[in-house]
Design an enzyme around this catalytic site. Structure first.
Site, PDB file in Angstrom:
ATOM      1  N   TYR A  60      74.338  34.191 -47.764  1.00  0.00           N
ATOM      2  CA  TYR A  60      73.639  32.986 -47.595  1.00  0.00           C
ATOM      3  C   TYR A  60      72.315  33.073 -48.190  1.00  0.00           C
ATOM      4  CZ  TYR A  60      77.287  31.163 -44.521  1.00  0.00           C
ATOM      5  OH  TYR A  60      78.414  30.997 -43.767  1.00  0.00           O
TER       6      TYR A  60
HETATM    7  N1  LIG Z   1      82.735  30.937 -42.784  1.00  0.00           N
HETATM    8  C1  LIG Z   1      82.570  30.303 -43.708  1.00  0.00           C
HETATM    9  O1  LIG Z   1      82.892  30.335 -44.809  1.00  0.00           O
HETATM   10  C2  LIG Z   1      81.785  29.119 -43.849  1.00  0.00           C
HETATM   11  C3  LIG Z   1      81.232  28.257 -44.888  1.00  0.00           C
HETATM   12  C4  LIG Z   1      80.597  27.036 -44.641  1.00  0.00           C
HETATM   13  C5  LIG Z   1      79.757  27.157 -43.741  1.00  0.00           C
HETATM   14  N2  LIG Z   1      79.681  28.145 -42.584  1.00  0.00           N
HETATM   15  C6  LIG Z   1      78.543  27.847 -41.501  1.00  0.00           C
HETATM   16  O2  LIG Z   1      78.727  26.741 -40.758  1.00  0.00           O
HETATM   17  C7  LIG Z   1      77.608  26.137 -40.987  1.00  0.00           C
HETATM   18  C8  LIG Z   1      77.591  24.620 -41.033  1.00  0.00           C
HETATM   19  O3  LIG Z   1      78.269  24.285 -42.406  1.00  0.00           O
HETATM   20  P1  LIG Z   1      77.636  22.917 -43.108  1.00  0.00           P
HETATM   21  O4  LIG Z   1      76.227  23.287 -43.153  1.00  0.00           O
HETATM   22  O5  LIG Z   1      78.665  22.730 -44.382  1.00  0.00           O
HETATM   23  O6  LIG Z   1      77.848  21.837 -41.819  1.00  0.00           O
HETATM   24  P2  LIG Z   1      78.058  20.415 -41.947  1.00  0.00           P
HETATM   25  O7  LIG Z   1      77.785  19.853 -40.790  1.00  0.00           O
HETATM   26  O8  LIG Z   1      79.477  19.865 -42.516  1.00  0.00           O
HETATM   27  O9  LIG Z   1      76.885  20.073 -43.022  1.00  0.00           O
HETATM   28  C9  LIG Z   1      75.733  20.053 -42.908  1.00  0.00           C
HETATM   29  C10 LIG Z   1      74.955  19.252 -43.779  1.00  0.00           C
HETATM   30  O10 LIG Z   1      75.207  17.550 -43.708  1.00  0.00           O
HETATM   31  C11 LIG Z   1      74.026  16.784 -43.832  1.00  0.00           C
HETATM   32  N3  LIG Z   1      73.571  16.558 -42.417  1.00  0.00           N
HETATM   33  C12 LIG Z   1      73.900  17.310 -41.471  1.00  0.00           C
HETATM   34  N4  LIG Z   1      73.512  16.538 -40.408  1.00  0.00           N
HETATM   35  C13 LIG Z   1      73.139  15.150 -40.866  1.00  0.00           C
HETATM   36  C14 LIG Z   1      72.659  13.834 -39.949  1.00  0.00           C
HETATM   37  N5  LIG Z   1      72.650  13.835 -38.912  1.00  0.00           N
HETATM   38  N6  LIG Z   1      72.540  13.074 -40.788  1.00  0.00           N
HETATM   39  C15 LIG Z   1      72.483  13.144 -42.386  1.00  0.00           C
HETATM   40  N7  LIG Z   1      73.022  14.274 -42.750  1.00  0.00           N
HETATM   41  C16 LIG Z   1      73.339  15.417 -42.077  1.00  0.00           C
HETATM   42  C17 LIG Z   1      72.998  17.992 -44.383  1.00  0.00           C
HETATM   43  O11 LIG Z   1      73.040  18.336 -45.699  1.00  0.00           O
HETATM   44  P3  LIG Z   1      72.389  17.318 -46.835  1.00  0.00           P
HETATM   45  O12 LIG Z   1      70.849  16.914 -46.164  1.00  0.00           O
HETATM   46  O13 LIG Z   1      72.190  18.119 -47.727  1.00  0.00           O
HETATM   47  O14 LIG Z   1      73.080  16.215 -47.019  1.00  0.00           O
HETATM   48  C18 LIG Z   1      73.510  19.516 -43.661  1.00  0.00           C
HETATM   49  O15 LIG Z   1      72.861  20.251 -44.331  1.00  0.00           O
HETATM   50  C19 LIG Z   1      76.605  26.834 -41.988  1.00  0.00           C
HETATM   51  O16 LIG Z   1      75.241  26.582 -41.825  1.00  0.00           O
HETATM   52  C20 LIG Z   1      77.479  28.135 -41.957  1.00  0.00           C
HETATM   53  O17 LIG Z   1      76.635  28.963 -40.755  1.00  0.00           O
HETATM   54  C21 LIG Z   1      80.561  29.034 -42.813  1.00  0.00           C
END
Ligand SMILES: NC(=O)c1ccc[n+]([C@@H]2O[C@H](COP(=O)([O-])OP(=O)(O)OC[C@H]3O[C@@H](n4cnc5c(N)ncnc54)[C@H](OP(=O)(O)O)[C@@H]3O)[C@@H](O)[C@H]2O)c1
Length: 370
Positions: A60
């Site tokens: 990351y």
């Molecule tokens: N194992 C794996 O392969 C893998 C892969 C991916 C992630 N992960 C882990 O999972 C975690 C979460 O994944 P993710 O970041 O993809 O989760 P997600 O909840 O699907 O997306 C988060 C993104 O959505 C937007 N967001 C979140 N809450 C919001 C709200 N209340 N209102 C408006 N926009 C909102 C923001 O992006 P914007 O502001 O840019 O729109 C934020 O960065 C990562 O940090 C990581 O630790 C693991």
């Protein structure tokens, strides 16, 4: 349902919050993360709400995520309190094939780098990040067991592998006395439901807590995209990454817009934000142990952390389930009630009198206890 209610992960004794803090957005290197002050505020907000479970990876933001996670934990002297999950697999030096993958040489290299960046002498939960399609499972499990025995790692997990590979790894651990796998990390949300058929029963049956990522489908389900208002694009990760080949960023489709529209309607009926409904639905699905929430702004995290403060009525939850239900798929369609009746006869089987240990494959367990 608050963050300071802790549940044991999988069959381990590790107590974790049901919402884990994702730190993939800690750092601006990838073009859609947050700066250090914002990341610190998000970390402190999560911890102050009772959260104890942070998820990072050596990949990351080119190491910044691990660096800042370790720094924020250190600033508040929280090392003992926090459960740190991090991961290895991705290549750190393209000119060196052994600086990536799941072979012993790379795992031993990667763990030292993560410990250094995190400023700690042990990792609570160490994940294989993604199957590399080459390394024998025996080599991975023996190496991870060595890391646990050496004291550098407390528990181990697998992320983004085929189900057969995870099943073989866990069986090997059982038979050879290796450290068992405590967690499976996989994508799961209202729009990405492929894990339901194979991975959820696998995790429940073999004691691996299912820890899901991208519950908002990278932002698609957050409420910033609203077909009802013709807003199909908004500033954020999915826009920045729209030309990427990575399917995790490709979320705009007619099917998904229907799901977003239903989510919007349900959120309005309940007077909650779309993000809270989407995270709540994901966290309360059968077999889900912990949900990793992500945010780029403090206000987003504050919104998401309220996701477990209410109960989603069954009727609304069912509507969301129905709109995104995956098409029947072979061979899983043969395991559903209609087809199973051809096997078991007219009388229902598998339902045991109360007091018996539930048959986990037939009766999905209550959420949060996988
Ligand atoms: N194992 C794996 O392969 C893998 C892969 C991916 C992630 N992960 C882990 O999972 C975690 C979460 O994944 P993710 O970041 O993809 O989760 P997600 O909840 O699907 O997306 C988060 C993104 O959505 C937007 N967001 C979140 N809450 C919001 C709200 N209340 N209102 C408006 N926009 C909102 C923001 O992006 P914007 O502001 O840019 O729109 C934020 O960065 C990562 O940090 C990581 O630790 C693991």
């Amino acid at each position: 349902m608050a963050l300071d209610a802790y549940y044991t992960l999988g069959r381990s004794g590790l107590r974790v919050s049901r919402l884990s803090l994702g730190t993939m957005t800690f750092g601006t290197e990838w073009g859609w993360g947050s700066d250090e002050d914002t990341a610190r505020q998000m970390f402190n907000t999560y911890v102050d709400a009772g959260g104890n479970f942070v998820d990072t990876a050596d990949l990351y933001t080119n190491g910044t995520s691990e660096l800042w996670t370790g720094k924020f934990i250190g600033e508040r002297n929280l090392r003992d309190r926090m459960v740190i999950a991090t991961k290895f697999t991705y290549n750190a030096d393209p000119s060196n094939p052994n600086a990536g993958g799941n072979g012993r040489k790379n795992i031993m290299r990667a763990v030292e780098g993560s410990l250094k960046r995190l400023g700690t002498d042990y990792i609570d939960l160490y994940f294989l990040h993604t199957w590399d399609s080459i390394t024998p499972v025996e080599e991975v499990m023996r190496t991870l067991d060595d890391l646990v025995r050496s004291g550098k790692v407390r528990y181990i997990g697998l992320s983004d592998t085929p189900a057969w590979y995870a099943a073989r790894a866990q069986t090997l651990a059982e038979w050879r006395g290796y450290e068992p796998i405590s967690a499976l990390q996989l994508e799961y949300s209202l729009v990405e439901r492929n894990i339901e058929k194979e991975f959820v029963p696998l995790g429940v049956e073999l004691g691996m807590g299912v820890m899901v990522w991208s519950p908002l489908a990278g932002g698609l389900l957050s409420g910033k995209y609203r077909p009802s208002e013709g807003v199909l694009n908004a500033e954020g990760r999915l826009d920045v990454m729209k030309d990427s080949q990575n399917t995790a960023f490709q979320k705009f489709s007619d099917r998904n817009w229907k799901i977003v529209a239903e989510l919007e309607a349900v959120a309005k009926e309940l007077g909650r934000s779309m993000a809270q409904i989407a995270v709540n639905w994901t966290a309360t699905r059968p077999g889900v142990g912990s949900v990793i929430v992500g945010a780029t702004k403090l206000s987003q995290l504050e919104d998401n952390l309220k996701a477990l403060d209410f109960e989603l009525p069954t009727e609304l939850s069912d509507r969301l389930e129905t709109v995104g239900r995956p098409d029947p798929q072979f061979p899983y369609s043969f395991f559903e009630a209609g087809h199973q009746a051809m096997i078991h006869g007219a009388k229902p089987v598998g339902l045991k009198p109360s007091g018996y240990i539930p048959n986990v494959l037939i009766d999905a367990p209550a959420a949060g206890v996988s």
